[in-house]
Design an enzyme around this catalytic site. Sequence first.
Site, PDB file in Angstrom:
ATOM      1  N   GLU A  53      45.063  36.875  36.010  1.00 22.38           N
ATOM      2  CA  GLU A  53      45.604  35.556  34.584  1.00 22.38           C
ATOM      3  C   GLU A  53      46.248  36.184  33.076  1.00 22.38           C
ATOM      4  OE1 GLU A  53      41.121  33.902  35.695  1.00 22.38           O
ATOM      5  OE2 GLU A  53      42.221  33.086  37.564  1.00 22.38           O
ATOM      6  N   GLU A 111      44.033  41.893  44.424  1.00 22.27           N
ATOM      7  CA  GLU A 111      43.946  40.666  44.160  1.00 22.27           C
ATOM      8  C   GLU A 111      44.793  39.387  44.358  1.00 22.27           C
ATOM      9  OE1 GLU A 111      39.934  39.745  42.163  1.00 22.27           O
ATOM     10  OE2 GLU A 111      41.521  39.698  40.660  1.00 22.27           O
ATOM     11  N   SER A 137      38.956  34.423  46.593  1.00 20.99           N
ATOM     12  CA  SER A 137      38.237  33.623  47.188  1.00 20.99           C
ATOM     13  C   SER A 137      37.179  34.172  48.411  1.00 20.99           C
ATOM     14  CB  SER A 137      38.892  32.856  48.082  1.00 20.99           C
ATOM     15  OG  SER A 137      40.238  31.488  47.098  1.00 20.99           O
ATOM     16  N   GLY A 169      40.884  32.096  43.925  1.00 19.64           N
ATOM     17  CA  GLY A 169      40.844  30.008  43.508  1.00 19.64           C
ATOM     18  C   GLY A 169      40.265  29.315  44.169  1.00 19.64           C
ATOM     19  N   GLY A 205      34.722  35.288  42.244  1.00 16.54           N
ATOM     20  CA  GLY A 205      34.823  34.702  40.714  1.00 16.54           C
ATOM     21  C   GLY A 205      33.905  33.635  41.616  1.00 16.54           C
ATOM     22  N   ASN A 249      33.017  38.311  38.558  1.00 17.13           N
ATOM     23  CA  ASN A 249      33.645  37.693  37.579  1.00 17.13           C
ATOM     24  C   ASN A 249      34.009  36.162  36.928  1.00 17.13           C
ATOM     25  OD1 ASN A 249      36.057  37.650  35.680  1.00 17.13           O
ATOM     26  ND2 ASN A 249      37.685  37.800  36.867  1.00 17.13           N
ATOM     27  N   TRP A 250      33.643  35.833  35.765  1.00 14.04           N
ATOM     28  CA  TRP A 250      32.849  35.069  35.340  1.00 14.04           C
ATOM     29  C   TRP A 250      34.026  33.808  34.950  1.00 14.04           C
ATOM     30  CZ3 TRP A 250      26.926  35.176  33.047  1.00 14.04           C
ATOM     31  CH2 TRP A 250      26.317  35.476  33.783  1.00 14.04           C
ATOM     32  N   LYS A 251      35.037  34.907  34.193  1.00 16.45           N
ATOM     33  CA  LYS A 251      35.670  34.119  33.334  1.00 16.45           C
ATOM     34  C   LYS A 251      35.657  32.991  32.462  1.00 16.45           C
ATOM     35  CE  LYS A 251      38.271  34.307  38.049  1.00 16.45           C
ATOM     36  NZ  LYS A 251      39.684  33.977  38.948  1.00 16.45           N
TER      37      LYS A 251
END
Length: 256
Positions: free
Chosen positions: A99, A171, A217, A177, A238, A11-13
């Site tokens: 998010e 998650e 993480s 993160g 991520g 997931n590159w966001k």
Amino acid sequence: MKDRKPLMAANWKMNLSLDEAGDLLERVRGAEVDFTKVDVLVAPPFTTLQLANSILAGTDILLAGQNMHWEAKGAFTGEISPLMLKEAGCSHVILGHSERRTLFFDTNEIINRKVDAAIEAGLIPIVCIGETLKQREEKKTFDIIRSQLDESFNISRQRRNPPESLVLAYEPVWSIGTGKTATPEQAQEVHLFVRRWLEGNLDHDSGETIRIIYGGSVRPDNIKELMAQPDIDGALIGGASLKADSFLSIIKFYEG
Ligand code: PGA
């Protein structure tokens, strides 16, 4: 030995320029990955999908959107439809990421509509669920997970979709993160709870077949212990997916 094939999903966001994305995807494409042992998926920003699709063409690497609207088309400024994702080469879509839930107000009801629209369009939703630190400390983790499941699969459940059409991602919000990974035991406990819910609310075979992946993480140094848990079927990654070395070493967890 689990029958479910692991899924490692990046997931590159909102990260990476087109140049950076191109470099990373070339490295991943060129790596020797045993695709009989793992499914690999990349979810870049919308504006990178076309580039990603052309670089990944002819490989086994899957492409996903990070979000979508539930309608097929219309006056929804700033939104992307399920069909547009399909046209861009996506087989999957991430829905209900924390998010999206906290910063963009995606409620369970909205996620439910999106899950349903994705399945209808032939996209596989990767539906994210997870509790906040406060909810965990107040011992509400399982209540939160149950209500997210109850409310996010309300319509879809009635349609009795095949289990391949769904991926769940646990998650815990407090681990995203932050460098604080859930312990393998903490993650396993929730994954098992989710599997039991799937068995009870869909059917036994679906519960056994649907992949439940862990996110928060995930790094090269903790992937193996997570994957050793009986109900953890992969990862949503991520930060560590933004560099070829760390992403590839997570993908190749099976090398032991
Ligand atoms: P992280 O993000 O690996 O950077 O914690 C995971 C996610 O949000 O999907």
